[in-house]
Design a protein around this motif. Sequence first.
Motif, short mmCIF file in Angstrom:
data_model
loop_
_atom_site.label_atom_id
_atom_site.label_comp_id
_atom_site.label_asym_id
_atom_site.label_seq_id
_atom_site.Cartn_x
_atom_site.Cartn_y
_atom_site.Cartn_z
N GLY A 157 5.12 -25.22 -51.60
CA GLY A 157 6.45 -26.00 -52.12
C GLY A 157 6.24 -27.40 -52.45
O GLY A 157 6.97 -28.18 -53.10
N GLY A 158 4.91 -27.96 -52.39
CA GLY A 158 4.44 -29.23 -52.58
C GLY A 158 4.76 -30.26 -51.49
O GLY A 158 5.29 -29.94 -50.50
N ASP A 159 4.05 -31.57 -51.72
CA ASP A 159 4.32 -32.50 -50.61
C ASP A 159 5.92 -32.67 -50.20
O ASP A 159 6.09 -33.08 -49.24
N ASN A 160 6.70 -32.58 -51.39
CA ASN A 160 8.00 -32.85 -51.20
C ASN A 160 8.86 -31.60 -51.20
O ASN A 160 10.12 -31.48 -51.56
N GLY A 161 8.26 -30.49 -50.58
CA GLY A 161 9.02 -29.26 -50.38
C GLY A 161 10.27 -29.29 -49.51
O GLY A 161 10.28 -30.35 -48.76
N PHE A 162 10.80 -28.09 -49.28
CA PHE A 162 11.99 -28.02 -48.20
C PHE A 162 11.61 -28.48 -46.92
O PHE A 162 12.57 -28.79 -46.14
N HIS A 163 10.43 -28.49 -46.45
CA HIS A 163 9.96 -28.90 -45.04
C HIS A 163 10.25 -30.42 -44.81
O HIS A 163 10.22 -30.86 -43.74
N ASN A 164 10.26 -31.18 -45.98
CA ASN A 164 10.50 -32.41 -45.89
C ASN A 164 11.82 -32.91 -46.41
O ASN A 164 12.12 -34.29 -46.46
#
Length: 348
Positions: free
Chosen positions: A106-113
């Motif tokens: 999901g990228g550096d700013n995916g849902f984990h962040n």
Amino acid sequence: MEVLKDVFGELNGQAITSYTLRNDSGMEFTCIDYGCTITRIMVPDKNGVKENVVLGYDTLEEYLNYSPYFGCIIGRISGRIKNATFTLDDEAFTLAKNENENHLHGGDNGFHNVIWSSSVETKADEANIVFSYTSPDGEEGFPGNLKLQVTYSLNNENEIVISYQGVSDQKTIVNLTNHSYFNLSGNLKRTILAHELTLKSDGFLELDPSFIPTGKVLSVEDTVFDFRKGLQIVQGVNSEHPQIKLVGGGYDHPFLLNANHEQEITLVDYESGRKLEIETDEPCVVLYTGNSLEEGFTIGGVPSEKHLGLCLETQLPPNMINNPNFPSAVLEANEVYSTKTKYAFKLI
């Protein structure tokens, strides 16, 4: 059922909330609204001793400074997308490149962040934490405003159910998973090398040097990828199989499941007596055995090392959008994305 709410930390002036769910038998499940991250799952061993069976931190700062996706929701797309590009209806989309030339999780700013909105629902025999987030059109390169809801449920059968739902106003792609690292020894007393895994799977996906599926399905027959009758993780880690060596001595591979909601994934630690059974709607599970866990930091006071935890990421096959032979991750406009995975904790 009991739900405890607390402040876990603060990020950019916004409080991060922690929820602990406790069922009638004393099992506890803790998560935070930053990344929908599961921080702790407390379950008993064969002697009745309750210990944590996932890798997680006690402070927000540790998650911000170093966390290889411990316990969080991954999206919009889990796994890798080759060259960080895909095409929908002849329109090309370019995603964030956060692993060399490829797109990961999901990228550096995916849902984990993301800090998700959250609410609590309680019933006599079940408690739910409902997380919500709207991913705006263009976030990390993905099309469509995607409204999401992820629900964590704990019941009195010592089962955790994760339910995912989403609706987009444009055609897009979605493939969510949870990235918990399990270690059934309890409080990270041992690595996961002696854990025995059973998978109802006849085939796994071959990976290229960038750990992206080539599109080729390999038979598990007569290999260390054959978990159909149970296999200790250490037998694969010590193998000279080229796919094992490729990913750093262990597994980081998608397995195609033969069954759904039929105890298709089982993990056992015989010393503690703990067993985890996973059932899912998804056609695939990615087994990752912590091959890249580095040293130099601690997890709950335990020094990090390779193979300290393993992930069982239920999902669609990675890079599916660029491989027409894989199940599709395309979500039509106003279509409902819905999938569910259950984690049942038992004793052998």
